[in-house]
Write an enzyme that holds these catalytic residues in place. Structure first.
Site, PDB file in Angstrom:
ATOM      1  CD  GLU A 111     -10.141   2.794  -0.796  1.00  0.00           C
ATOM      2  OE1 GLU A 111     -10.723   2.935   0.390  1.00  0.00           O
ATOM      3  OE2 GLU A 111     -10.711   2.662  -1.774  1.00  0.00           O
ATOM      4  CE1 TYR A 123       0.104   0.224   4.963  1.00  0.00           C
ATOM      5  CE2 TYR A 123      -0.942   2.278   3.656  1.00  0.00           C
ATOM      6  CZ  TYR A 123      -0.789   1.076   4.972  1.00  0.00           C
ATOM      7  OH  TYR A 123      -1.676   1.510   6.002  1.00  0.00           O
TER       8      TYR A 123
END
Ligand SMILES: CC(C)(COP(=O)(O)OP(=O)(O)OC[C@H]1O[C@@H](n2cnc3c(N)ncnc32)[C@H](O)[C@@H]1OP(=O)(O)O)[C@@H](O)C(=O)NCCC(=O)NCCS
Length: 162
Positions: A111, A123
């Site tokens: 998250e 990411y």
């Protein structure tokens, strides 16, 4: 960091005796995400793999996660503020993913605050895909982006450290 220092980076799994270095980097990079007790658990528990990159004895990047059956839940990725945009975040996270694969992870998840553009870009660069949003998840009201990455079979895994 000079090119020569970048070549000489040492990559090791994080261990309980790295507690002070992890807490210091956490403070410098994330403003103190975890206290000493939390870091102690993070470093002591077998199902919480972590990787550190060291330059001349100083911890300059770290990544850690929790292994839940075949899922690696990434909990921390941090690079020394003075050493960013040199590929250390990518390197330490790739090493953690490889380490997680060797421990049986088939997927990785995390998250991240939608406002954290650097982390979201890192990411996505590594192949994480958006899977949902948790509205107002963080204390400051920021939304959390949930991301997943399917990890290739372990034989195809890049070599990490450790
Ligand atoms: C997010 C973080 C780990 C990135 O580390 P880094 O070492 O600077 O990242 P890298 O140099 O490996 O960057 C890899 C790629 O990520 C993306 N990226 C990284 N920082 C970026 C930024 N500030 N803006 C846009 N893209 C960025 C780029 O695609 C980059 O590739 P490129 O340099 O070839 O363009 C670092 O900014 C950090 O420690 N932030 C504070 C802690 C944090 O927020 N952690 C995540 C939540 S736990």
């Amino acid at each position: 960091m000079t090119g020569e220092q970048l070549q000489k980076l040492a990559c090791f799994p994080l261990e309980p005796n790295h507690l002070q270095a992890c807490q210091d980097l956490d403070q410098r990079s994330l403003g103190g995400l975890w206290n000493q007790e939390q870091w102690h658990s993070e470093l002591a528990e077998e199902r919480r793999p972590g990787i550190g990159l060291w330059c001349e004895g100083a911890l300059v990047a770290m990544a850690s996660g929790w292994l839940v059956v075949d899922e690696l839940h990434i909990t921390v990725v941090a690079v020394d503020p003075l050493q960013r945009r040199q590929g250390l975040g990518r390197q330490v996270l790739q090493a953690l993913l490889s380490h997680g694969q060797r421990l049986g992870a088939e997927r990785a998840t995390l998250e991240v605050a939608t406002s954290n553009t650097a982390a979201v870009a890192l990411y996505r660069d590594l192949g994480f895909r958006d899977a949902g949003i948790r509205r107002g998840y963080y204390r400051n009201g920021d939304d959390a982006l949930i991301q997943w990455l399917r990890l290739p079979p372990v034989n195809d895994a890049q070599q990490g450290c450790g």
